[in-house]
Design a protein around this motif. Sequence first.
Motif, mmCIF file in Angstrom:
data_model
loop_
_atom_site.group_PDB
_atom_site.id
_atom_site.type_symbol
_atom_site.label_atom_id
_atom_site.label_comp_id
_atom_site.label_asym_id
_atom_site.label_seq_id
_atom_site.Cartn_x
_atom_site.Cartn_y
_atom_site.Cartn_z
ATOM 1 N N ASP A 231 0.811 -1.229 0.000
ATOM 2 C CA ASP A 231 0.000 0.000 0.000
ATOM 3 C C ASP A 231 0.839 1.273 0.000
ATOM 4 O OD1 ASP A 231 -2.333 -1.471 -0.053
ATOM 5 O OD2 ASP A 231 -2.609 -1.426 2.135
ATOM 6 N N VAL A 232 2.015 1.238 0.603
ATOM 7 C CA VAL A 232 2.894 2.408 0.649
ATOM 8 C C VAL A 232 3.614 2.599 -0.687
ATOM 9 C CG1 VAL A 232 4.879 3.431 1.858
ATOM 10 C CG2 VAL A 232 3.201 2.096 3.133
ATOM 11 N N GLY A 233 3.799 1.523 -1.433
ATOM 12 C CA GLY A 233 4.466 1.593 -2.727
ATOM 13 C C GLY A 233 5.979 1.477 -2.660
ATOM 14 N N ASP A 234 6.512 1.043 -1.512
ATOM 15 C CA ASP A 234 7.966 0.949 -1.391
ATOM 16 C C ASP A 234 8.500 -0.482 -1.401
ATOM 17 O OD1 ASP A 234 7.123 0.128 1.102
ATOM 18 O OD2 ASP A 234 8.344 1.560 2.222
ATOM 19 N N SER A 235 7.626 -1.461 -1.604
ATOM 20 C CA SER A 235 8.084 -2.845 -1.712
ATOM 21 C C SER A 235 7.055 -3.676 -2.461
ATOM 22 C CB SER A 235 8.339 -3.452 -0.326
ATOM 23 O OG SER A 235 7.135 -3.627 0.378
ATOM 24 N N PHE A 236 7.510 -4.836 -2.917
ATOM 25 C CA PHE A 236 6.597 -5.792 -3.528
ATOM 26 C C PHE A 236 7.035 -7.203 -3.174
ATOM 27 C CE2 PHE A 236 9.529 -4.961 -7.197
ATOM 28 C CZ PHE A 236 10.029 -6.243 -7.375
ATOM 29 N N GLY B 38 9.387 -20.162 -6.833
ATOM 30 C CA GLY B 38 9.766 -19.617 -5.541
ATOM 31 C C GLY B 38 9.139 -18.277 -5.264
ATOM 32 N N LYS B 39 9.547 -17.692 -4.157
ATOM 33 C CA LYS B 39 9.075 -16.384 -3.728
ATOM 34 C C LYS B 39 10.073 -15.324 -4.175
ATOM 35 C CE LYS B 39 6.932 -18.198 0.452
ATOM 36 N NZ LYS B 39 6.924 -18.130 1.921
ATOM 37 N N ILE B 40 9.567 -14.123 -4.411
ATOM 38 C CA ILE B 40 10.411 -12.991 -4.763
ATOM 39 C C ILE B 40 9.911 -11.769 -3.988
ATOM 40 C CG2 ILE B 40 9.032 -12.450 -6.810
ATOM 41 C CD1 ILE B 40 11.651 -11.446 -8.081
ATOM 42 N N SER B 41 10.852 -10.942 -3.551
ATOM 43 C CA SER B 41 10.466 -9.695 -2.892
ATOM 44 C C SER B 41 11.561 -8.666 -3.100
ATOM 45 C CB SER B 41 10.226 -9.918 -1.396
ATOM 46 O OG SER B 41 11.418 -10.346 -0.761
ATOM 47 N N ALA B 42 11.172 -7.407 -3.011
ATOM 48 C CA ALA B 42 12.137 -6.301 -3.134
ATOM 49 C C ALA B 42 11.601 -5.133 -2.331
ATOM 50 C CB ALA B 42 12.317 -5.912 -4.582
ATOM 51 N N THR B 43 12.539 -4.358 -1.784
ATOM 52 C CA THR B 43 12.209 -3.164 -1.019
ATOM 53 C C THR B 43 13.031 -2.004 -1.532
ATOM 54 O OG1 THR B 43 11.761 -4.518 0.932
ATOM 55 C CG2 THR B 43 12.121 -2.181 1.308
ATOM 56 N N LYS B 44 12.393 -0.845 -1.648
ATOM 57 C CA LYS B 44 13.083 0.353 -2.108
ATOM 58 C C LYS B 44 14.217 0.701 -1.151
ATOM 59 C CE LYS B 44 12.221 5.219 -3.091
ATOM 60 N NZ LYS B 44 11.212 6.277 -3.107
ATOM 61 N N VAL B 45 15.383 0.980 -1.724
ATOM 62 C CA VAL B 45 16.531 1.389 -0.928
ATOM 63 C C VAL B 45 16.459 2.890 -0.723
ATOM 64 C CG1 VAL B 45 19.038 1.523 -0.835
ATOM 65 C CG2 VAL B 45 17.938 -0.482 -1.851
ATOM 66 N N LYS B 46 16.556 3.321 0.508
ATOM 67 C CA LYS B 46 16.401 4.751 0.818
ATOM 68 C C LYS B 46 17.731 5.432 0.873
ATOM 69 C CE LYS B 46 12.160 3.834 3.164
ATOM 70 N NZ LYS B 46 11.365 3.859 4.318
#
Length: 79
Positions: free
Chosen positions: A49-54, A71-79
């Motif tokens: 909902d925040v738009g900084d990860s998927f 498998g699973k995949i995820s990513a988070t925006k680097v600040k």
Amino acid sequence: MRFSLNGESIEETFTLYGKLVYDRFIQFEYENDDESQVNFGAEIVHINDVGDSFSGKFVGFTSDRSKIVTGKISATKVK
């Protein structure tokens, strides 16, 4: 692309195509740029909902293992 597989860090170059679906999902297709390797697949991820990860799932084929992998995949925006 850098990723981890069974605790091992792997770096490979892929061509990646994607599109936004229903404003909260991304549908990706990828293929390894190294023509000596057969490595391709698809990913579907949900944007938070925040738009900084998927996060989501992938399915593909890799010649390194000679089989279809999932498998699973995820990513988070680097600040």
